[in-house]
Design a protein around this motif. Structure first.
Motif, PDB file in Angstrom:
ATOM      1  N   LYS A  81       0.812  -1.222   0.000  1.00 37.04           N
ATOM      2  CA  LYS A  81       0.000   0.000   0.000  1.00 37.04           C
ATOM      3  C   LYS A  81       0.843   1.268   0.000  1.00 37.04           C
ATOM      4  O   LYS A  81       0.385   2.323  -0.435  1.00 37.04           O
ATOM      5  N   ASP A 130      -5.228  -7.163  -3.082  1.00 38.77           N
ATOM      6  CA  ASP A 130      -5.528  -7.457  -1.677  1.00 38.77           C
ATOM      7  C   ASP A 130      -5.427  -8.957  -1.401  1.00 38.77           C
ATOM      8  O   ASP A 130      -4.984  -9.375  -0.321  1.00 38.77           O
ATOM      9  N   SER A 157      -2.895 -10.608   1.372  1.00 43.49           N
ATOM     10  CA  SER A 157      -3.526 -11.155   2.579  1.00 43.49           C
ATOM     11  C   SER A 157      -2.655 -12.256   3.172  1.00 43.49           C
ATOM     12  O   SER A 157      -1.974 -12.976   2.444  1.00 43.49           O
TER      13      SER A 157
END
Length: 244
Positions: free
Chosen positions: A192, A239, A243
């Motif tokens: 991110k 994502d 994860s």
């Protein structure tokens, strides 16, 4: 010569063609003839990846199809389910969506990663970004795909080359190496904070805009030279990659 049940056949290409072949679409036509003779409904997967094959003429296939019928061959679905049942795990019929693709721009300099159409061992470097829609040349290669194997390959999602970004340590250059699909030195994370993280070396891709070098460094969330901007990002896939 060995008669090996359920063996897989590969092809090693010569460095040159010692015979003359018709110009144009001869190879594509031959591939389509194989698909139309043997692959049944699975031929559709080929046309999705190579839509230009769909309208090629195969010529007369009656002899080939008659031979298949005479030999009482099982259909291609039987082959995929019984013999090559594990193949889709490594080579999905429909290419899964990538996490990111397009140019990879350095936030610090505005320059782009460029693999220069290099081969194994070529160092990836920075160069002036090609303008959107500009003609691609063999001296410039700035489109990359961060695909479902969690590696980064030159090329757009439907036409990647068989080389991957590779690094061997937390201070090594970033190079192209033959893709092996086993993660390791070729596994990346796009985080991110816009860093490209290399789990095996616990380091991030860094750059030196002055001499246009790209290399690995200890990750620093405050470092502008470790921030990279993909032109396109699929947040859902990204994502999933990130994860635990």
């Amino acid at each position: 010569m060995y008669d090996v049940p359920c063996s897989r056949v590969g092809h090693i290409y010569r460095k040159y063609v010692p015979y003359k072949v018709p110009s144009g679409t001869s190879l594509a036509r031959n591939l389509k003839r194989v698909a139309e003779t043997w692959m049944d409904e699975y031929a559709e997967f080929i046309y999705r990846r190579r839509p230009e094959y769909r309208h090629l003429s195969t010529g007369d296939l009656s002899a080939q199809k008659a031979l298949r019928k005479h030999l009482k061959c099982k259909d291609f679905k039987w082959y995929m389910n019984t013999v090559a049942w594990d193949l889709p795990t490594y080579y999905p019929p429909v290419e899964p969506l990538p996490a990111a693709w397009g140019e990879i721009r350095s936030a610090a300099s505005g320059l782009c990663m460029d693999s220069k159409h290099g081969a194994t061992g070529t160092e990836v470097r920075l160069d002036t970004c090609l303008k959107e829609g500009a003609e691609r040349t063999w001296s410039r290669e700035q489109i990359f795909t961060f695909g479902w194997r969690e590696d980064i390959r030159p090329g757009d999602p439907m036409h990647t080359r068989k080389f991957c970004l590779d690094a061997i340590s937390n201070s090594s250059p970033v190079t192209l190496y033959d893709c092996h699909g086993m993660k390791g030195n070729q596994q990346w994370r796009y985080r991110k904070d816009k860093s490209l993280y290399h789990p095996v070396s616990d380091s991030c891709i860094d750059c030196s805009p002055g001499d246009k070098k790209i290399f690995m460094s200890k990750c620093d969330p405050q470092s502008e030279t470790q921030r990279w901007l993909f032109r396109h990002v699929n947040v859902t896939v990204l994502d999933k990659f990130n994860s635990p």
